[in-house]
Design a protein around this motif. Structure first.
Motif, PDB file in Angstrom:
ATOM      1  N   LEU A 134       0.828  -1.202   0.000  1.00 17.52           N
ATOM      2  CA  LEU A 134       0.000   0.000   0.000  1.00 17.52           C
ATOM      3  C   LEU A 134       0.864   1.254   0.000  1.00 17.52           C
ATOM      4  CD1 LEU A 134      -2.854   1.188   0.096  1.00 17.52           C
ATOM      5  CD2 LEU A 134      -2.740   1.087   2.587  1.00 17.52           C
ATOM      6  N   MET A 149      -9.703   0.770  -2.403  1.00 15.74           N
ATOM      7  CA  MET A 149      -8.615  -0.116  -1.987  1.00 15.74           C
ATOM      8  C   MET A 149      -8.426  -1.269  -2.969  1.00 15.74           C
ATOM      9  SD  MET A 149      -7.196   1.064   0.711  1.00 15.74           S
ATOM     10  CE  MET A 149      -6.368  -0.323   1.493  1.00 15.74           C
ATOM     11  N   SER A 178      -4.109   2.023   9.499  1.00 15.77           N
ATOM     12  CA  SER A 178      -5.147   3.043   9.372  1.00 15.77           C
ATOM     13  C   SER A 178      -4.531   4.409   9.095  1.00 15.77           C
ATOM     14  CB  SER A 178      -5.994   3.085  10.647  1.00 15.77           C
ATOM     15  OG  SER A 178      -7.007   4.069  10.544  1.00 15.77           O
ATOM     16  N   LYS A 181      -3.562   4.578   5.476  1.00 15.04           N
ATOM     17  CA  LYS A 181      -4.737   4.788   4.639  1.00 15.04           C
ATOM     18  C   LYS A 181      -5.155   6.256   4.649  1.00 15.04           C
ATOM     19  CE  LYS A 181      -8.166   1.892   4.844  1.00 15.04           C
ATOM     20  NZ  LYS A 181      -9.200   1.000   5.396  1.00 15.04           N
ATOM     21  N   LYS A 185      -5.324   8.646   1.428  1.00 15.07           N
ATOM     22  CA  LYS A 185      -6.551   9.354   1.081  1.00 15.07           C
ATOM     23  C   LYS A 185      -6.273  10.833   0.867  1.00 15.07           C
ATOM     24  CE  LYS A 185     -11.290  10.204   2.597  1.00 15.07           C
ATOM     25  NZ  LYS A 185     -12.332   9.916   3.628  1.00 15.07           N
TER      26      LYS A 185
END
Length: 204
Positions: A134, A149, A178, A181, A185
């Protein structure tokens, strides 16, 4: 079908329409495990397309034909063995789904070769690999404004091992993941703002 066990053409047409509709619904359900419905395109004409701005996938593509065969025993139909129809539909669905999975994996491999974003899994747990993957990806926003995702393909033989590793990673990893992420974002939102700024706005 070589022989059709119906005396009336309208019954044959109704049967084939219902049969193909059941296969279509089953394949759509299986396909949506890998591809979101809003990423599926339908062509009303033509067989080719171009996406010159795509740096990693195909810049040009065309509709590819996939096919499979099955048999329905005339004796089974005449004997009223309705389950034979469902077995045949299921067999077709499984074959189409297997072709779709192979096609998706081939596209992923081609994209990996072009982007050279290949992560080595040597000596790493699955959560570590997931975080590292990621971290190097450019994750887009979906239509709902949330991160779209990536889908991860895991061998059925490895699922229990992977699940155990995720559970063992605990809350500390969950917090760390988290936070990543949230960062991705924010980066995606920034890219979207820059993209929209390129378009001319006409004030009314």
């Amino acid at each position: 079908m070589g022989k059709v066990p119906f005396h009336f053409p309208e019954v044959e047409i109704g049967f084939m329409e219902g049969f193909t509709k059941a296969i279509d619904e089953n394949t759509r359900f299986l396909r949506e495990r890998y591809i979101k419905p809003d990423n599926v395109l339908k062509f009303s004409h033509g067989r080719t397309w171009e996406a010159p701005a795509n740096p990693f996938g195909d810049t040009k593509g065309e509709v590819n034909e996939h096919g499979t065969t099955t048999e329905l025993s005339l004796e089974d139909i005449a004997a009223g063995k309705v389950e034979a129809v469902f077995v045949a539909a299921s067999r077709i669905t499984d074959n189409i789904n297997a072709q779709t999975e192979r096609m998706i994996i081939d596209v992923i491999r081609e994209s990996e070769n072009k982007s050279r974003q290949v992560i080595s899994g040597a000596g790493k747990t699955f959560p570590e690999l997931m975080y590292e993957m990621l971290e190097v990806m450019e994750v887009p926003l979906g239509q709902d404004g949330e991160l779209s995702m990536p889908i991860m393909f895991i061998s059925p033989y490895q699922r229990s091992k992977v699940q155990a590793q995720i559970e063992a990673a605990g809350a500390e990893f969950e917090i760390k993941f988290s936070a990543l992420k949230d960062k991705k974002k924010a980066e995606a939102q920034d890219r979207e703002r820059k993209r929209l700024s390129l378009f001319e706005r006409i004030e009314k």
